[in-house]
Design a protein around this motif. Structure first.
Motif, short mmCIF file in Angstrom:
data_model
loop_
_atom_site.label_atom_id
_atom_site.label_comp_id
_atom_site.label_asym_id
_atom_site.label_seq_id
_atom_site.Cartn_x
_atom_site.Cartn_y
_atom_site.Cartn_z
N ILE A 80 0.84 -1.20 0.00
CA ILE A 80 0.00 0.00 0.00
C ILE A 80 0.88 1.26 0.00
CG2 ILE A 80 -1.57 1.37 1.47
CD1 ILE A 80 -3.09 -0.81 0.09
N GLU A 81 1.93 1.26 0.83
CA GLU A 81 2.84 2.41 0.89
C GLU A 81 3.58 2.59 -0.43
OE1 GLU A 81 4.88 5.76 2.16
OE2 GLU A 81 3.13 4.81 3.08
N SER A 82 4.00 1.51 -1.08
CA SER A 82 4.66 1.62 -2.39
C SER A 82 3.73 2.26 -3.42
CB SER A 82 5.08 0.23 -2.89
OG SER A 82 6.01 -0.36 -2.05
N MET A 83 2.47 1.87 -3.37
CA MET A 83 1.49 2.46 -4.29
C MET A 83 1.31 3.95 -3.97
SD MET A 83 -1.25 -0.66 -4.97
CE MET A 83 -2.08 -0.54 -3.43
N ALA A 84 1.27 4.28 -2.69
CA ALA A 84 1.10 5.68 -2.29
C ALA A 84 2.31 6.52 -2.69
CB ALA A 84 0.88 5.77 -0.78
N GLN A 85 3.52 5.97 -2.55
CA GLN A 85 4.71 6.71 -2.95
C GLN A 85 4.74 6.94 -4.46
OE1 GLN A 85 8.32 5.05 -1.23
NE2 GLN A 85 7.41 5.07 0.81
N ILE A 109 -7.88 5.71 2.21
CA ILE A 109 -7.51 4.57 1.38
C ILE A 109 -8.78 3.74 1.28
CG2 ILE A 109 -6.01 2.56 1.07
CD1 ILE A 109 -4.10 3.90 3.13
N ASP A 110 -9.30 3.60 0.08
CA ASP A 110 -10.56 2.89 -0.12
C ASP A 110 -10.37 1.65 -0.98
OD1 ASP A 110 -12.16 4.86 1.23
OD2 ASP A 110 -11.90 6.14 -0.52
N SER A 111 -11.22 0.69 -0.75
CA SER A 111 -11.31 -0.52 -1.58
C SER A 111 -9.98 -1.26 -1.72
CB SER A 111 -11.86 -0.17 -2.97
OG SER A 111 -13.10 0.48 -2.85
N ALA A 112 -9.16 -1.26 -0.67
CA ALA A 112 -7.89 -1.99 -0.72
C ALA A 112 -8.15 -3.49 -0.78
CB ALA A 112 -7.02 -1.64 0.48
N LYS A 113 -7.48 -4.13 -1.72
CA LYS A 113 -7.62 -5.58 -1.88
C LYS A 113 -6.24 -6.16 -2.15
CE LYS A 113 -12.27 -5.52 -3.80
NZ LYS A 113 -12.56 -4.11 -3.93
N PHE A 114 -6.02 -7.36 -1.61
CA PHE A 114 -4.78 -8.08 -1.85
C PHE A 114 -5.13 -9.37 -2.55
CE2 PHE A 114 -4.24 -5.34 1.79
CZ PHE A 114 -3.11 -4.62 1.43
N ARG A 115 -4.48 -9.63 -3.67
CA ARG A 115 -4.83 -10.77 -4.53
C ARG A 115 -3.91 -11.98 -4.35
NH1 ARG A 115 -9.84 -9.31 -5.73
NH2 ARG A 115 -9.94 -7.26 -6.67
N TRP A 138 -6.06 15.23 -4.28
CA TRP A 138 -6.05 14.34 -5.44
C TRP A 138 -6.62 12.98 -5.08
CZ3 TRP A 138 -2.95 14.72 -10.21
CH2 TRP A 138 -2.50 16.02 -10.45
N LYS A 139 -7.33 12.37 -6.01
CA LYS A 139 -7.82 11.01 -5.86
C LYS A 139 -7.20 10.18 -6.98
CE LYS A 139 -11.93 8.36 -4.78
NZ LYS A 139 -13.37 8.47 -4.50
N VAL A 140 -6.57 9.06 -6.59
CA VAL A 140 -5.80 8.24 -7.53
C VAL A 140 -6.17 6.77 -7.34
CG1 VAL A 140 -3.47 7.53 -8.19
CG2 VAL A 140 -3.88 9.89 -7.49
N ASN A 141 -6.38 6.06 -8.45
CA ASN A 141 -6.58 4.62 -8.41
C ASN A 141 -5.22 3.96 -8.64
OD1 ASN A 141 -9.45 4.62 -8.16
ND2 ASN A 141 -9.54 5.27 -10.30
N ALA A 142 -4.93 2.89 -7.88
CA ALA A 142 -3.64 2.20 -8.01
C ALA A 142 -3.86 0.70 -8.08
CB ALA A 142 -2.75 2.54 -6.83
N VAL A 151 -1.76 -7.92 -7.91
CA VAL A 151 -1.50 -8.47 -6.58
C VAL A 151 -2.14 -7.62 -5.50
CG1 VAL A 151 0.60 -9.68 -7.28
CG2 VAL A 151 0.77 -7.34 -6.36
N ALA A 152 -2.40 -6.34 -5.80
CA ALA A 152 -3.05 -5.45 -4.83
C ALA A 152 -3.64 -4.27 -5.58
CB ALA A 152 -2.04 -4.96 -3.79
N GLU A 153 -4.65 -3.65 -4.96
CA GLU A 153 -5.26 -2.45 -5.54
C GLU A 153 -5.88 -1.61 -4.43
OE1 GLU A 153 -9.47 -3.65 -7.26
OE2 GLU A 153 -7.95 -5.14 -7.80
N ALA A 154 -5.99 -0.33 -4.70
CA ALA A 154 -6.61 0.60 -3.75
C ALA A 154 -6.87 1.92 -4.45
CB ALA A 154 -5.72 0.81 -2.53
N THR A 155 -7.75 2.70 -3.86
CA THR A 155 -8.01 4.08 -4.30
C THR A 155 -7.59 5.00 -3.16
OG1 THR A 155 -9.83 3.37 -5.70
CG2 THR A 155 -9.77 5.70 -5.08
N TYR A 156 -6.78 5.98 -3.49
CA TYR A 156 -6.22 6.90 -2.50
C TYR A 156 -6.78 8.30 -2.69
CZ TYR A 156 -2.52 3.42 -2.08
OH TYR A 156 -1.83 2.26 -1.88
N THR A 157 -7.04 8.97 -1.59
CA THR A 157 -7.26 10.40 -1.63
C THR A 157 -6.17 11.00 -0.76
OG1 THR A 157 -9.65 10.09 -1.85
CG2 THR A 157 -8.89 12.29 -1.19
#
Length: 163
Positions: A80-85, A109-115, A138-142, A151-157
């Motif tokens: 999650i932190e790697s995606m945020a960076q 951090i919304d809709s975080a999922k680990f695959r 800013w709102k970003v999808n990762a 392997v992972a996904e989330a939406t960040y504001t």
């Protein structure tokens, strides 16, 4: 080192394309340092639209000493932190010199999922796409992928603020 602009890829009329933001530039753009700098480079950047962060996961990572010594798995919170960076580098580079030296703080951090687990030898490719931006929020999808598989996904504001 400055990022380089691609001459080979089509460039949208209102956006610049950057092939690679290297580690020196990343460290200029965001304040993270070892052991908490969790991306190695950012590639395929279309300012204001999208970018791809790259994290080479090796057994030498300090977190593998305790997570888990006999079955090393990258902690989900660090993915999650790697995606945020990656998102922070994308946002700060998009905003330009006026944003350099500012900090990007999570608001949600919304809709975080680990695959699936991420293990030594994997290369995370973290795809971030701007959903929307208003002033300093800013709102970003990762989506983090290994070998093309999510392997992972989330939406960040996040909010960009002075230190």
């Amino acid at each position: 080192m400055d990022a380089t602009t691609s001459q080979d890829q089509p460039q949208p009329a209102d956006a610049r394309v950057i092939d690679v933001i290297d580690i020196a530039r990343i460290m200029h753009l965001i304040p993270h340092r070892y052991p908490f700098l969790l991306i190695d480079k950012v590639v395929d950047v279309v300012l204001g639209e999208r970018a791809v962060g790259v994290k080479n996961v090796t057994i030498n990572e300090n977190f593998f000493q305790g997570h888990f010594p006999t079955h090393p798995v990258m902690p989900g919170v660090l993915i999650i932190e790697s995606m945020a960076q990656t998102a922070a580098v994308f946002v700060v580079e998009t905003l330009g010199p006026a944003a350099h030296g500012k900090v990007v703080y999570f608001m949600s951090i919304d809709s975080a999922k680990f695959r699936r687990p991420v293990v030594p030898g994997d290369q995370l490719r973290i795809h971030v796409v701007k959903e929307h931006a208003r002033r300093n929020v800013w709102k970003v999808n990762a989506v983090a992928r290994v070998d093309g598989v999510a392997v992972a996904e989330a939406t960040y504001t996040a909010m960009i603020v002075d230190r």
